[in-house]
Design a protein around this motif. Structure first.
Motif, PDB file in Angstrom:
ATOM      1  N   HIS A  49       0.901  -1.196  -0.003  1.00 12.08           N
ATOM      2  CA  HIS A  49      -0.165   0.038  -0.031  1.00 12.08           C
ATOM      3  C   HIS A  49       0.909   1.081  -0.069  1.00 12.08           C
ATOM      4  N   LYS A  75      -0.726  -8.191 -11.522  1.00 19.91           N
ATOM      5  CA  LYS A  75      -1.957  -7.562 -11.799  1.00 19.91           C
ATOM      6  C   LYS A  75      -3.033  -7.801 -10.463  1.00 19.91           C
ATOM      7  N   GLN A  76      -3.009  -9.100 -10.170  1.00 13.64           N
ATOM      8  CA  GLN A  76      -3.819  -9.566  -9.162  1.00 13.64           C
ATOM      9  C   GLN A  76      -3.219  -8.789  -7.873  1.00 13.64           C
ATOM     10  N   SER A  77      -2.208  -8.874  -7.525  1.00 14.60           N
ATOM     11  CA  SER A  77      -1.650  -8.094  -6.155  1.00 14.60           C
ATOM     12  C   SER A  77      -2.093  -6.730  -6.385  1.00 14.60           C
ATOM     13  N   SER A  79      -4.231  -5.240  -8.047  1.00  8.72           N
ATOM     14  CA  SER A  79      -5.653  -5.042  -7.945  1.00  8.72           C
ATOM     15  C   SER A  79      -6.335  -5.160  -6.526  1.00  8.72           C
ATOM     16  N   ARG A  80      -5.791  -6.148  -5.893  1.00  3.99           N
ATOM     17  CA  ARG A  80      -6.400  -6.003  -4.302  1.00  3.99           C
ATOM     18  C   ARG A  80      -5.923  -4.813  -3.492  1.00  3.99           C
ATOM     19  N   VAL A  81      -4.514  -4.417  -3.502  1.00  4.38           N
ATOM     20  CA  VAL A  81      -3.935  -3.297  -2.767  1.00  4.38           C
ATOM     21  C   VAL A  81      -4.655  -1.897  -3.433  1.00  4.38           C
ATOM     22  N   GLY A  83      -7.648  -1.635  -4.671  1.00  2.00           N
ATOM     23  CA  GLY A  83      -8.907  -1.594  -4.483  1.00  2.00           C
ATOM     24  C   GLY A  83      -9.236  -1.189  -2.942  1.00  2.00           C
ATOM     25  N   GLU A  84      -8.410  -1.633  -2.250  1.00  2.00           N
ATOM     26  CA  GLU A  84      -8.491  -1.347  -0.781  1.00  2.00           C
ATOM     27  C   GLU A  84      -8.193   0.255  -0.612  1.00  2.00           C
ATOM     28  N   GLU A  87     -11.203   2.052  -2.138  1.00  2.00           N
ATOM     29  CA  GLU A  87     -12.295   1.859  -1.128  1.00  2.00           C
ATOM     30  C   GLU A  87     -12.522   2.707   0.085  1.00  2.00           C
TER      31      GLU A  87
END
Length: 163
Positions: A49, A75-77, A79-81, A83-84, A87
């Motif tokens: 982050h 991309k997956q990692s 996307s998660r970070v 997204g948080e 949000e």
């Protein structure tokens, strides 16, 4: 201050001196990340982050693919970070004006304030070390760091840090 062992001639290329340098990097990184880690933990964030906040703050409007290129994470990692961070109101995404598939990233006011807080903890540590070491040592340190970067990435790194 304790006198430091300074390598003479080519002795710094011996394995023991290389190990000493690597250990110093590990210990420096441990302490360099400690203060921001404590700040991040209060928000339930981690170093990924922090890196996203830092590079989005340094390059407002950076694309997701540009950030992936800098961070070299999946991309997956990201996307998660990301997204948080979106949000919780630290980062905002805008659609690209020329390419509507692009997502341009910006820090929100909340994100800018948080990034400044994280940066301040590291800035003070680095500024103190620079002041103690002096300008010639800092120039040498930068040279060493740059030469740790992969050969094919150095120009991109220089371009990024010199903007």
């Amino acid at each position: 201050m304790t006198p430091r062992k300074i390598p003479q001639s080519n002795l710094y290329l011996r394995e023991e001196e290389l190990r000493r340098g690597i250990e110093l990097l590990y210990f420096a990184y441990r302490d360099f990340t400690r203060d921001p880690d404590e700040i991040l933990a209060k928000s339930r964030f981690g170093r990924a982050h922090h890196r996203v906040l830092y590079f989005v703050g340094r390059s407002p409007g950076i694309t997701v693919s540009g950030l992936l290129s800098i961070l070299r994470i999946t991309k997956q990692s990201l996307s998660r970070v990301l997204g948080e961070l979106v949000e919780q109101g630290f980062v905002r995404q805008e659609t690209g004006t020329e390419d509507r598939r692009q997502r341009l990233l910006y820090l929100t006011d909340k994100g800018e304030a948080f990034e400044r807080q994280l940066f301040a903890s590291q800035r003070d540590r680095v500024a103190r070390a620079y002041k103690i070491a002096g300008p010639e040592a800092v120039a040498g340190f930068w040279e060493v760091l740059l030469n740790i970067v992969d050969d094919d990435e150095r120009d991109a790194v220089l371009k990024h840090i010199e903007k």
